[in-house]
Design an enzyme around this catalytic site. Structure first.
Site, PDB file in Angstrom:
ATOM      1  N   HIS A 163       0.620  -1.158  -0.056  1.00  0.00           N
ATOM      2  CA  HIS A 163      -0.048   0.040  -0.007  1.00  0.00           C
ATOM      3  C   HIS A 163       0.765   1.195   0.035  1.00  0.00           C
ATOM      4  O   HIS A 163       0.421   2.291  -0.025  1.00  0.00           O
ATOM      5  CB  HIS A 163      -0.966  -0.013   1.272  1.00  0.00           C
ATOM      6  CG  HIS A 163      -1.981   0.929   1.093  1.00  0.00           C
ATOM      7  ND1 HIS A 163      -2.391   1.950   2.425  1.00  0.00           N
ATOM      8  CD2 HIS A 163      -2.916   1.188   0.252  1.00  0.00           C
ATOM      9  CE1 HIS A 163      -3.260   2.651   2.061  1.00  0.00           C
ATOM     10  NE2 HIS A 163      -3.965   2.177   0.573  1.00  0.00           N
ATOM     11  N   HIS A 211      -9.065  11.160   2.288  1.00  0.00           N
ATOM     12  CA  HIS A 211      -8.249  10.009   2.246  1.00  0.00           C
ATOM     13  C   HIS A 211      -7.030  10.210   2.856  1.00  0.00           C
ATOM     14  O   HIS A 211      -6.114   9.284   2.831  1.00  0.00           O
ATOM     15  CB  HIS A 211      -8.056   9.782   0.668  1.00  0.00           C
ATOM     16  CG  HIS A 211      -7.385   8.476   0.330  1.00  0.00           C
ATOM     17  ND1 HIS A 211      -6.195   8.326  -0.190  1.00  0.00           N
ATOM     18  CD2 HIS A 211      -7.903   7.050   0.540  1.00  0.00           C
ATOM     19  CE1 HIS A 211      -5.787   6.939  -0.399  1.00  0.00           C
ATOM     20  NE2 HIS A 211      -7.037   6.293   0.132  1.00  0.00           N
ATOM     21  N   LYS A 265       3.288   4.498  -1.014  1.00  0.00           N
ATOM     22  CA  LYS A 265       3.445   5.470  -2.191  1.00  0.00           C
ATOM     23  C   LYS A 265       4.539   6.095  -2.155  1.00  0.00           C
ATOM     24  O   LYS A 265       4.931   6.803  -1.083  1.00  0.00           O
ATOM     25  CB  LYS A 265       2.219   6.368  -2.287  1.00  0.00           C
ATOM     26  CG  LYS A 265       0.965   5.709  -2.488  1.00  0.00           C
ATOM     27  CD  LYS A 265       0.233   5.356  -1.160  1.00  0.00           C
ATOM     28  CE  LYS A 265      -1.159   4.985  -1.406  1.00  0.00           C
ATOM     29  NZ  LYS A 265      -1.850   4.344  -0.288  1.00  0.00           N
ATOM     30  N   ASP A 286       0.650  16.708  20.049  1.00  0.00           N
ATOM     31  CA  ASP A 286       1.000  17.876  20.994  1.00  0.00           C
ATOM     32  C   ASP A 286       1.251  19.055  19.951  1.00  0.00           C
ATOM     33  O   ASP A 286       0.585  19.189  18.652  1.00  0.00           O
ATOM     34  CB  ASP A 286       2.125  17.752  21.672  1.00  0.00           C
ATOM     35  CG  ASP A 286       1.677  16.733  22.883  1.00  0.00           C
ATOM     36  OD1 ASP A 286       0.421  16.511  23.157  1.00  0.00           O
ATOM     37  OD2 ASP A 286       2.554  15.828  23.438  1.00  0.00           O
ATOM     38  N   ASP A 288      17.113  10.924  -7.615  1.00  0.00           N
ATOM     39  CA  ASP A 288      18.573  11.276  -7.165  1.00  0.00           C
ATOM     40  C   ASP A 288      18.830  11.240  -5.793  1.00  0.00           C
ATOM     41  O   ASP A 288      20.106  11.609  -5.393  1.00  0.00           O
ATOM     42  CB  ASP A 288      18.863  12.562  -7.780  1.00  0.00           C
ATOM     43  CG  ASP A 288      18.735  12.422  -9.405  1.00  0.00           C
ATOM     44  OD1 ASP A 288      18.796  11.385  -9.939  1.00  0.00           O
ATOM     45  OD2 ASP A 288      18.692  13.647  -9.923  1.00  0.00           O
ATOM     46  N   LYS A 311      -3.795  10.648   5.541  1.00  0.00           N
ATOM     47  CA  LYS A 311      -3.385   9.866   6.554  1.00  0.00           C
ATOM     48  C   LYS A 311      -2.420  10.682   7.444  1.00  0.00           C
ATOM     49  O   LYS A 311      -1.250  10.684   7.160  1.00  0.00           O
ATOM     50  CB  LYS A 311      -2.760   8.307   6.280  1.00  0.00           C
ATOM     51  CG  LYS A 311      -3.573   7.543   5.401  1.00  0.00           C
ATOM     52  CD  LYS A 311      -3.403   7.794   4.100  1.00  0.00           C
ATOM     53  CE  LYS A 311      -3.796   6.671   2.979  1.00  0.00           C
ATOM     54  NZ  LYS A 311      -5.322   6.383   3.058  1.00  0.00           N
TER      55      LYS A 311
END
Length: 487
Positions: free
Chosen positions: A232, A405, A234, A412, A239, A407
């Site tokens: 899952h 979508h 991404k 704090d 470089d 995450k």
């Protein structure tokens, strides 16, 4: 419709056979499912409703894959000894952090937390980074395409979903252009997440010199009856100088082109500095599993800022449940605030207990989830978990404009984590995920502002969100939650 006795005999034979197969599958589930909750969910459903659950069990039931896990762990250990970045060669990171001055990021988080997370992830806590927030698809892919276009040596691209649409073709054309310029291009996609990616897309990349491979639990062929253990993550690295991590996949819906879910709300980050080596090492592990070759990459020596970062890669081959424990530790570390955004709210008992305890400590606990659904069963289960969290004192918000979508975890006023992991069992135990934890007051303030804008476009749910629903819908929520360990 008239039934002859032979028809009843055939029907009876089918029913008996289905229940016998269901019982056998239930035994398999008890022996092989990773959690007791998941084993119970499968066993009950297979015995009681084998006609509806036998086929889904073929695709979803395997959550403990011993041969694959053993092979993956062995290869990861070999790679970490032979191909890890030189930045990881320090005698004792925890000892260095014990000397942190007051007000230092390490001192703020607390030595036990840093020590726990570095040991949990197997990655170092590194200084000298800069991290930039990329809000929504246009900003994310503009930055990614600009960085790839400027590549001089190599490009790493890894996504869970890649589609052959306008955005996917733009990525393909750019990768082909760089390969023609002599840039090494590595392209990894998940074989199930990108199940509808046409062969012509892949063949075009390979013909143009792009090293292209699918990620699958079996190297020789894609097991279509095994859709657990998905990659899952991404990841884009250019470089060794900059890396991109977050929630976006490659598809026009991530730019808001799906009217039912638009506008799509998501977040990516751009990382520069020593932490880039950690991010690309996560890719190296995945690439080596898929190809049995180590890509030719370099480590960034550039120190562009003074941000401290820790890369947390998690997956089903981990010795411990890295993703779940990360959320537990982040919640337990919160002194006055823990804000979480997730498209799917299906916490396990450890995370849910940590949330309840945070509320009891007086921490401001907020969770932002979508108001629109992309998966019916997951959405129904999430509604019941939201109600339970609400009863425990957690503030639950639903994002109004479109599908949420992103995450993101904000702890704090000093630390934030952004990546690919959802607050659900699939991310905790079944998927390969990546999160980047940052410790920097300025960056945390930027994330806080972003989330406050999101909260301003959201509504806080009350008990009526559950109690006001029709009885049949409440029942559906409870039934959906029975399957939460396997969602």
């Amino acid at each position: 419709m008239h039934f002859e006795w032979q028809d009843w005999l055939h029907l009876g034979t089918f029913v008996i056979l289905a229940h016998l197969l269901g019982a056998a599958a239930a035994c398999h589930a008890v022996l092989n499912t990773r959690t007791s909750q998941g084993a119970v969910a499968w066993a009950v459903s297979l015995v009681a409703m084998p006609y509806f659950t036998l086929i889904p069990y073929l695709f979803l039931g395997r959550s403990k894959f011993a041969g694959y896990i053993d092979a993956r762990r062995l290869e990861n250990e070999i790679l970490r000894k032979s191909a890890h970045p030189t930045e990881w060669n320090f005698p004792d990171e925890a000892a260095r952090l014990r000397g942190a001055a007051a007000g230092d990021p390490a001192e703020y988080l607390g030595h036990p937390t840093i020590r726990a997370l570095t040991r949990l992830s197997g990655m170092p806590f590194l200084r000298g980074n800069s991290v930039r927030v990329l809000i929504n698809g246009d900003a994310t892919f503009d930055a990614i395409f600009k960085a790839i276009d400027a590549a001089k040596v190599y490009v790493i691209v890894q996504f869970f979903i890649v589609r052959d649409d306008e955005l996917g073709r733009k990525l393909k054309d750019l990768l082909l252009k760089k390969a023609q310029q002599g840039v090494r291009v590595y392209f990894l996609y998940d074989s199930i997440g990108s199940f509808d990616l046409p062969k012509r897309y892949v063949n075009s990349l390979r013909a143009g010199g792009v090293q292209t491979h699918p990620f699958a639990t079996k190297r020789k062929f894609v097991n279509r009856f095994q859709i657990n253990f998905r990659n899952h993550r991404k990841i884009v690295v250019v470089d060794g100088e900059c890396a991109f991590v977050g929630g976006h996949n490659v598809g026009v819906e991530y730019l808001g082109a799906n009217p039912r879910l638009s506008p799509w709300r998501d977040t990516h980050i751009e990382v520069r500095g020593p932490a880039v080596a950690s991010i690309q090492f996560v890719f190296i592990e995945d690439w080596y599993w898929a190809t049995q070759r180590i890509p030719e990459v370099e480590a960034s020596k550039t120190s562009t800022d003074d941000m401290s970062c820790l890369v947390l890669a998690s997956g089903p081959a981990d010795h411990q449940e890295t993703c779940s424990l990360f959320f537990v530790e982040a919640i337990n570390a919160a002194r006055f605030r823990i804000w979480i955004t997730t498209p799917y709210l299906i916490p396990d008992e450890a995370v849910f207990s940590a949330l309840r305890l945070a509320v009891l400590r007086g921490v401001d606990v907020r969770i932002l989830i979508p108001s629109r659904r992309d998966h019916r069963v997951v959405f129904a289960a999430s509604k019941l978990y939201a109600y339970d969290a609400l009863l425990a004192g957690v503030k639950i918000f639903r994002y109004r404009p479109g599908f949420l979508h992103q995450k993101v975890v904000l702890v704090d006023d000093m630390s934030a984590a952004i990546g690919s992991a959802n607050l659900d069992n699939r991310s905790f135990r079944l998927n390969f995920e990546i999160m980047v934890l940052t410790v920097d007051r300025g960056f945390a303030s930027e994330v806080e502002k972003m989330l406050l804008d999101d909260f301003a476009q959201s509504w806080e749910i009350s008990r009526d969100d559950y109690l006001g629903a029709p009885a049949w819908r409440r029942m559906a929520m409870h039934v959906a939650r029975l399957f939460s360990p396997i969602l």
